[in-house]
Design a protein around this motif. Structure first.
Motif, PDB file in Angstrom:
ATOM      1  N   THR A 146       0.825  -1.224   0.000  1.00  0.00           N
ATOM      2  CA  THR A 146       0.000   0.000   0.000  1.00  0.00           C
ATOM      3  C   THR A 146       0.853   1.266   0.000  1.00  0.00           C
ATOM      4  O   THR A 146       0.418   2.318   0.461  1.00  0.00           O
ATOM      5  CB  THR A 146      -0.924   0.005   1.237  1.00  0.00           C
ATOM      6  OG1 THR A 146      -0.108  -0.049   2.426  1.00  0.00           O
ATOM      7  CG2 THR A 146      -1.859  -1.188   1.216  1.00  0.00           C
ATOM      8  N   VAL A 147       2.070   1.166  -0.529  1.00  0.00           N
ATOM      9  CA  VAL A 147       3.012   2.281  -0.410  1.00  0.00           C
ATOM     10  C   VAL A 147       2.843   3.340  -1.504  1.00  0.00           C
ATOM     11  O   VAL A 147       3.336   4.452  -1.381  1.00  0.00           O
ATOM     12  CB  VAL A 147       4.461   1.730  -0.402  1.00  0.00           C
ATOM     13  CG1 VAL A 147       4.913   1.348  -1.817  1.00  0.00           C
ATOM     14  CG2 VAL A 147       5.413   2.727   0.220  1.00  0.00           C
ATOM     15  N   GLU A 161       3.449   8.911  -3.989  1.00  0.00           N
ATOM     16  CA  GLU A 161       2.851  10.033  -4.711  1.00  0.00           C
ATOM     17  C   GLU A 161       2.905  11.304  -3.873  1.00  0.00           C
ATOM     18  O   GLU A 161       3.220  12.391  -4.385  1.00  0.00           O
ATOM     19  CB  GLU A 161       1.405   9.694  -5.065  1.00  0.00           C
ATOM     20  CG  GLU A 161       0.700  10.755  -5.902  1.00  0.00           C
ATOM     21  CD  GLU A 161       1.363  10.978  -7.247  1.00  0.00           C
ATOM     22  OE1 GLU A 161       1.380  12.149  -7.713  1.00  0.00           O
ATOM     23  OE2 GLU A 161       1.880   9.999  -7.842  1.00  0.00           O
ATOM     24  N   MET A 162       2.633  11.195  -2.592  1.00  0.00           N
ATOM     25  CA  MET A 162       2.664  12.354  -1.720  1.00  0.00           C
ATOM     26  C   MET A 162       4.062  12.958  -1.621  1.00  0.00           C
ATOM     27  O   MET A 162       4.243  14.177  -1.659  1.00  0.00           O
ATOM     28  CB  MET A 162       2.172  11.972  -0.325  1.00  0.00           C
ATOM     29  CG  MET A 162       2.120  13.141   0.651  1.00  0.00           C
ATOM     30  SD  MET A 162       1.754  12.606   2.337  1.00  0.00           S
ATOM     31  CE  MET A 162       3.309  11.819   2.787  1.00  0.00           C
ATOM     32  N   THR A 163       5.065  12.110  -1.507  1.00  0.00           N
ATOM     33  CA  THR A 163       6.421  12.615  -1.306  1.00  0.00           C
ATOM     34  C   THR A 163       6.956  13.346  -2.534  1.00  0.00           C
ATOM     35  O   THR A 163       7.863  14.173  -2.411  1.00  0.00           O
ATOM     36  CB  THR A 163       7.384  11.467  -0.953  1.00  0.00           C
ATOM     37  OG1 THR A 163       7.344  10.466  -1.983  1.00  0.00           O
ATOM     38  CG2 THR A 163       6.997  10.828   0.364  1.00  0.00           C
TER      39      THR A 163
END
Length: 250
Positions: free
Chosen positions: A195-196, A201-203
């Motif tokens: 689930t990474v 995407e956020m980083t």
């Protein structure tokens, strides 16, 4: 490095294999050591040093033995006082880290018994130690350590459980509960890795940042130090790790 990140569940499983059973914690590697040292001193560099900082929490809580950790590269440049019943644990992925090797030799000259945590069978540090705990993490090719870090932490926790079991500082029920938690770790890491993508995407939104601060408390503090080190190693960005409560002090 991503390949090695995804190898972490198997690496943890291999480190645990044969060392936890229904009968308790099995560490044949430690049988010839004094298992009631007055002090444990961990010597390591870089990522292995951060693993030692995390392992300190487990060793002190479960074995009830005071634990100090020092940078191996600094150990020889003062006159350390080591009681004869000190257990010195050196941590090195390769077993050839020169600063750690020289610190090990210095500790032996001072009369300490020595245990090495290492991934590389037959390397110099294990050969020169009184006992060795191999992590069996498999080859590490990436410069930035991933599975080696995690298996070093697991190794220190297994040693903490073993000392707690041997010296009866852990009740049987608590020992069983902690053992089951360690055995479930490979599956838990597997679930996180599946689930990474949202995290990745956020980083990407931080790629143009000029500086990154990592904050943590308890074991989160050495994890923050390691996170900052990883970012510097991989992205060449300025990063610092802080104990959560120290941010307001500096």
């Amino acid at each position: 490095m991503l390949k090695e990140i995804y190898e972490q569940p198997k690496a943890i499983s291999d480190t645990l294999t044969g060392r936890i059973s229904d009968a308790g914690i099995n560490c044949k590697e430690l049988e010839n050591l004094n298992l009631m040292p007055s002090r444990i001193l961990i010597l390591a560099c870089g990522t292995a040093y951060h693993a030692g900082l995390i392992g300190k929490y487990a060793l002190e809580e479960w074995a009830k033995i005071p634990v100090d950790i020092e940078l191996a590269s600094e150990f020889r440049y003062r006159n350390p006082v080591l009681p004869k019943d000190t257990l010195v644990i050196t941590v090195s992925q390769s077993g050839e880290t020169m600063d750690t090797l020289m610190a090990l030799r210095h500790a032996k000259e001072l009369g300490a018994q020595t245990l090495s945590i290492c991934n590389t069978i037959g390397s110099t540090i294990p050969r020169e130690s009184d006992a060795v705990f191999y992590t069996h993490a498999g080859p590490e090719i990436a410069v930035a350590s991933t599975k080696a870090l995690l298996t070093q932490i697991v190794a220190l926790q297994i040693i903490g459980l073993y000392l707690g079991q041997k010296n009866k500082t852990l009740q049987q029920g608590e020992l069983l509960k902690l053992s089951e938690a360690l055995l479930s770790l490979p599956n838990q890491v597997e679930e996180i890795l599946e689930t990474v993508e949202p995290l990745r995407e956020m980083t990407r939104g931080f790629k143009d940042s000029s500086s990154v601060l990592f904050l943590g408390r308890h074991v989160g503090f050495p994890s923050a130090l390691e996170g900052a080190l990883k970012l510097k190693e991989l992205a060449y960005m300025h990063a610092e790790g802080f104990a959560g409560g120290e941010l307001k002090h500096g």
